[in-house]
Design an enzyme around this catalytic site. Structure first.
Site, PDB file in Angstrom:
ATOM      1  N   ASP A 125       0.633  -0.600   0.450  1.00  0.00           N
ATOM      2  CA  ASP A 125       0.346   0.333  -0.122  1.00  0.00           C
ATOM      3  C   ASP A 125       0.709   1.065   0.312  1.00  0.00           C
ATOM      4  O   ASP A 125       1.623   1.726   0.786  1.00  0.00           O
ATOM      5  CB  ASP A 125      -0.993   0.047   1.237  1.00  0.00           C
ATOM      6  N   ASP A 128      -7.313  -1.581  -4.428  1.00  0.00           N
ATOM      7  CA  ASP A 128      -8.078  -0.970  -4.019  1.00  0.00           C
ATOM      8  C   ASP A 128      -8.596  -0.054  -4.259  1.00  0.00           C
ATOM      9  O   ASP A 128     -10.219  -0.265  -4.180  1.00  0.00           O
ATOM     10  CB  ASP A 128      -7.497  -0.024  -2.589  1.00  0.00           C
TER      11      ASP A 128
END
Length: 159
Positions: free
Chosen positions: A107, A122
């Site tokens: 991330d 995402d």
């Protein structure tokens, strides 16, 4: 396409930053903040990475099985976004450290005021879910026909 962008951005982040590094893109409003996540959204389920891997693979299989029934552009776009995101994060879970099925997702996107750091996959999954809600509320079927959720009947005397 989403999958390729997701994997390319994760590769660039992992190769050029160290975990925890923060790089301002638009001041503090948008930053690159490299972290790895063993859980799902908002790091939920951190101790269950292998279960998340199984769920991701199951979702991918369901999407592939449903694909031949899709005749609606909206549903095709929704499933495409969902598939790209699911495969992107599943790739991390299956092939990144610490090992097969327990890998951590990369991330790196942080938006000021948003409580999570996320990635391109995402964004795909979240966009797919928003599109799912819109298509469902509009009554659009996989086949492309539209059945309104609320049926109205003409009132007496209306012409």
């Amino acid at each position: 396409m989403l999958y390729c962008i997701d994997q390319a951005t994760k590769y660039l982040i992992a190769e050029n930053l160290h975990q925890g590094d923060v790089v301002p893109v638009l001041g503090q409003f948008v930053q690159l903040h490299f972290v790895t996540n063993s859980g799902a959204a908002f790091s939920l389920g951190s101790g269950f990475t292998w279960i998340l891997s199984i769920v991701a693979v199951a979702a991918i299989v369901v999407i592939v099985v449903l694909a031949p029934r899709i005749r609606s552009f909206g549903w095709a776009a929704m499933f495409g976004l969902l598939l790209g995101g699911a495969v992107g994060n599943a790739t991390d879970r299956l092939f990144r450290e610490p090992g097969f099925g327990t890998g951590h997702v990369v991330d790196f996107l942080q938006i000021y005021g948003f409580p999570a750091i996320f990635n391109v996959a995402d964004i795909g999954v979240t966009s797919a879910m928003a599109l799912f809600v819109i298509l469902t509320l509009r009554g659009v079927s996989l086949g492309g026909t539209r059945t309104p959720l609320i049926k109205t009947t003409p009132t007496a005397g209306a012409s």
